[in-house]
Structure formats: C-alpha cells, structure tokens
Design an enzyme around this catalytic site. Structure first.
Site, short mmCIF file in Angstrom:
data_model
loop_
_atom_site.label_atom_id
_atom_site.label_comp_id
_atom_site.label_asym_id
_atom_site.label_seq_id
_atom_site.Cartn_x
_atom_site.Cartn_y
_atom_site.Cartn_z
CG ASP A 1 0.29 3.60 7.09
OD1 ASP A 1 -0.43 3.11 6.83
OD2 ASP A 1 1.44 3.41 7.14
CB THR B 1 -4.70 -3.29 8.14
OG1 THR B 1 -4.98 -2.90 9.67
CG2 THR B 1 -2.85 -3.34 7.48
NE ARG C 1 6.91 -4.78 5.72
CZ ARG C 1 5.32 -4.15 6.39
NH1 ARG C 1 4.41 -4.82 6.39
NH2 ARG C 1 5.36 -2.10 5.22
CE LYS D 1 -2.04 -0.93 3.45
NZ LYS D 1 -1.65 -2.79 4.13
CB THR D 2 3.19 2.94 2.42
OG1 THR D 2 3.17 1.85 3.70
CG2 THR D 2 4.51 3.34 2.25
N1 LIG Z 1 4.06 -4.90 -5.80
C1 LIG Z 1 5.07 -4.69 -5.43
N2 LIG Z 1 6.02 -5.30 -6.62
C2 LIG Z 1 7.14 -4.90 -5.38
N3 LIG Z 1 7.66 -5.12 -3.98
C3 LIG Z 1 6.70 -4.50 -3.50
C4 LIG Z 1 5.56 -4.65 -4.05
N4 LIG Z 1 4.21 -4.50 -2.68
C5 LIG Z 1 5.13 -4.49 -1.74
N5 LIG Z 1 6.58 -4.38 -2.13
C6 LIG Z 1 7.71 -5.04 -0.84
O1 LIG Z 1 7.26 -5.08 0.38
C7 LIG Z 1 8.18 -4.18 1.21
C8 LIG Z 1 6.39 -3.96 2.15
O2 LIG Z 1 5.49 -2.65 1.18
P1 LIG Z 1 4.78 -1.69 1.54
O3 LIG Z 1 5.65 -1.48 3.17
O4 LIG Z 1 4.32 -1.17 0.18
O5 LIG Z 1 3.05 -2.15 2.02
P2 LIG Z 1 1.72 -1.50 3.25
O6 LIG Z 1 0.93 -2.69 1.95
O7 LIG Z 1 2.11 -0.22 2.88
O8 LIG Z 1 1.95 -2.67 4.52
P3 LIG Z 1 1.73 -2.08 6.18
O9 LIG Z 1 0.04 -2.42 6.16
O10 LIG Z 1 2.33 -2.82 7.30
O11 LIG Z 1 1.98 -0.19 5.88
C9 LIG Z 1 7.94 -2.79 0.37
O12 LIG Z 1 8.47 -2.52 0.75
C10 LIG Z 1 8.68 -3.49 -1.61
O13 LIG Z 1 9.81 -3.78 -0.78
MG LIG Z 2 2.44 1.34 5.13
#
Ligand SMILES: Nc1ncnc2c1ncn2[C@@H]1O[C@H](COP(=O)(O)OP(=O)(O)OP(=O)(O)O)[C@@H](O)[C@H]1O
Ligand SMILES: [Mg+2]
Length: 327
Positions: free
Chosen positions: A111, A160, A219, A66-67
């Site tokens: 977030d 989430t 992740r 997401k981030t």
């Molecule tokens: N679609 C994708 N392609 C490649 N790498 C990805 C992808 N999505 C996530 N990642 C990898 O996974 C890591 C975690 O993703 P991210 O921090 O964006 O998740 P999030 O959904 O924001 O999690 P949270 O809910 O804990 O904040 C990123 O740093 C990246 O390395």
């Molecule tokens: Mg995030």
C-alpha cells in the site's frame, strides 16, 4: 523488522467499521468495470498457466476499492495475501526478508507504494523482474553481490498518486489500472447491498440522496450509511427516508454537492484570499494549514473532477460553477 510494517492490523482497526462491508466476492464488487475486466483476464490467465499472476499497479483516490480488490483477487487465485505499507518499511533488509519468505504464487500487496523509500524500493527491481534478490555484502574492495532466487510471486502496488512512482518501478508493473470515482447508480447499488448487510431498510429517494453526496467514493457512502443508521436507531424508525439522510449529512457537514467542510474551505480560500486564483499549491496549503499530500490526494481529485477548480500552469483556479455554490 517493526511490527507496524504490516499494515493490515492498523488498517483493520482504523477502518474496522468498513471491514464488515467489504465486498466478499466479485459479484459484490460493484462498478470499476474496466479495472475488474482487466483483473479477471489476468487472474484467469494465471490459473490456466498455473503460474503467478503478473504484477499490477492499482492507482486512484482513497476509498475507491483498491485494497478490497486486492483481497478479492488473492482469494480468487487461491493465494495467500500479504499486506504491507510502503512507507513503514525502513530498511532494505526488512523488505528482502518479506519477499524471501513468500511462497510460490503468493500475493504481496504494498500500500502507498509511492511513499516507499527509494533505497528500499531498489530491492523490488530484480525481485519483480527476475524473481531474484541482489544483495550487496561487505564494503569497499571486498564488496560482492549475492543473488538469492525467489519464488514467483505477484506484487500488487496501490497508490493514490501513480505520478510519484519512480520510472524503474512503474515499468516493472505489467498493468497499471486506474480507479475512477463511482457513478451514482453504482453507489446506489453498493449502499443498497450494505444496507441489507446492516439489516436496515432504505427508501429509494434516501438511497439516491446518499449516493449523490458520497463524492463518488464507496468508503464515504458507507460512512454516511452508518451515520444515517444511527439516526434511525435513535428516532426508533424502521425505514430510512430523506429526513434521516438530511440530518446525518448536516451533522457530517456534507452539502448537497457532496462537499465537506474542508472542500468548501479550499474553495473559499482560493476565492476570498487569492481572488479566485491562480494560486500555487504550496501557498494554498500554507494558508489552509493543511498538508500538501492530503490536499493533492484526498481533496483535489474530486474538486477537479466536478469542475469546481481547474489546474493551470500558474496554479489552481476556482471555476464559475464553484463561485455559484459557495456564495
Ligand atoms: N467496488 C466496490 N463495491 C462495493 N464496495 C466497495 C467497492 N470498492 C470499495 N468498497 C467499499 O469501500 C470501502 C473502502 O475501500 P478500500 O479500502 O478498498 O479502498 P482503497 O482504494 O484501498 O482506499 P485507500 O487508498 O484509502 O487505501 C471498502 O471497505 C468497501 O466497503
Ligand atoms: Mg487501501
């Protein structure tokens, strides 16, 4: 305003190992095709209109991107990205000052937006809908509302648990995009790309094994890859094969289904302590001595998706599939 309202620093520190592996462009952003397709159309439309992109809610379990997507889309829009954490905003005034400092077409990423305090959240209603702040000044009979115009901006909410969002807030998002766990093939591509970034070589079977045990979560895939790389360095090998992967997974207490020790603890508590269920979430969390939000946000979605547990009106139940694997 507290410094910690801005979550980007703490995020970067907590996940500093991830930062280098974040996708840098949409080509590196693998999978989540439905979400990416929707976002691309919204980004293009905003560019054509020379206007702020519509507000979007991104929902789904942690670590699914997401981030990362928010960072990419701000980049694509050529807009400044401001990252804040919902629960860290304590006062209405803090949020009001953040939104009034935005420049036209900036992207504000909030977030954990479901954990924002309701009184703070109210600021967003008119801000999102009319790009206007309604602020109450004074008290009692002398109270009056002051309106401040805001620059048109884009709000990206990440959560989430979209089910916990209040209705007025949810309906102000023009799109509600849900992230699903990743397919093995997509995770393999992500791991292969990141192996290249870390300058390590991985055998195809090792790649498959890592993808299989990553809980459908990039992740976690990154975390496993880093650990495997450590083994490689220590043993002086140049190529990652099954053996390093197996050792790393054992060390991380991840089994071949991708379940970690907490997942297995949840399953065995339901089976042994509650006779397979049904058990209510509060009773389950009390027995586990684990926070309810963590169980519901982090652990349950994968166990449900893989069919290890089911939710019934009377509580969570373990499935035959799970009984077979934790025996
Ligand atoms: N679609 C994708 N392609 C490649 N790498 C990805 C992808 N999505 C996530 N990642 C990898 O996974 C890591 C975690 O993703 P991210 O921090 O964006 O998740 P999030 O959904 O924001 O999690 P949270 O809910 O804990 O904040 C990123 O740093 C990246 O390395
Ligand atoms: Mg995030």
């Amino acid at each position: 305003m507290e410094d910690n309202v801005f979550s980007s620093d703490t995020d970067e520190q907590e996940y500093s190992h991830e930062v280098r592996l974040r996708p840098e462009n949409f080509q590196e952003y693998i999978g989540q095709r439905a979400v990416v397709k929707n976002i691309s159309v919204m980004v293009e439309s905003a560019k054509i209109r020379h206007a702020a992109m519509d507000h979007v809610l991104l929902s789904g379990p942690p670590g699914l991107g997401k981030t990362s997507l928010a960072i990419l889309l701000a980049k694509e829009l050529g807009s400044e990205l401001h990252v804040i954490s919902g629960p860290a905003i304590e006062k209405k005034g803090d949020l009001a000052s953040i939104v009034s400092d935005l420049e036209p077409r900036d992207v504000l990423f909030i977030d954990e937006i479901h954990r924002m305090h309701i009184s703070v959240e109210e600021i967003l209603y008119s801000a999102m809908e009319d790009f206007r702040l309604d602020i109450m000044i004074g008290q009692g009979t002398s109270a009056r509302t002051m309106q401040i115009d805001l620059p048109p901006f884009t709000l990206i909410g990440a959560t989430t648990r979209s089910g916990l969002l209040s209705n007025p807030l949810r309906t102000r998002f023009m799109a509600n995009l849900h992230f699903d766990f990743y397919e093995h093939e997509d995770l393999e591509v992500i791991i292969a790309n990141n192996a290249k970034k870390l300058v390590i070589e991985v055998k195809p079977e090792a790649l498959g094994k890592m993808a299989e045990c990553s809980r459908g979560t990039p992740r976690i895939a990154n975390r496993i890859l880093r650990r495997v790389r450590d083994f490689m360095l220590v043993t002086g090998k140049e190529l990652i094969d099954d053996i390093e992967v197996k050792k790393a997974l054992e060390m991380m207490e991840i089994d071949r289904y991708g379940l970690d020790s907490m997942d297995r603890k949840i399953l065995s508590v339901i089976l042994d302590y509650y006779d397979g269920g049904p058990v209510g979430i509060d009773a389950l969390c009390a027995t586990l001595s684990e926070d309810r939000n963590t169980v519901e946000d982090v652990y349950e979605p994968f166990l449900l998706k893989e069919g290890f547990i089911v939710r019934t009106p009377r509580g969570r139940m373990i499935t035959e599939k799970a009984k077979d694997i934790i025996k």
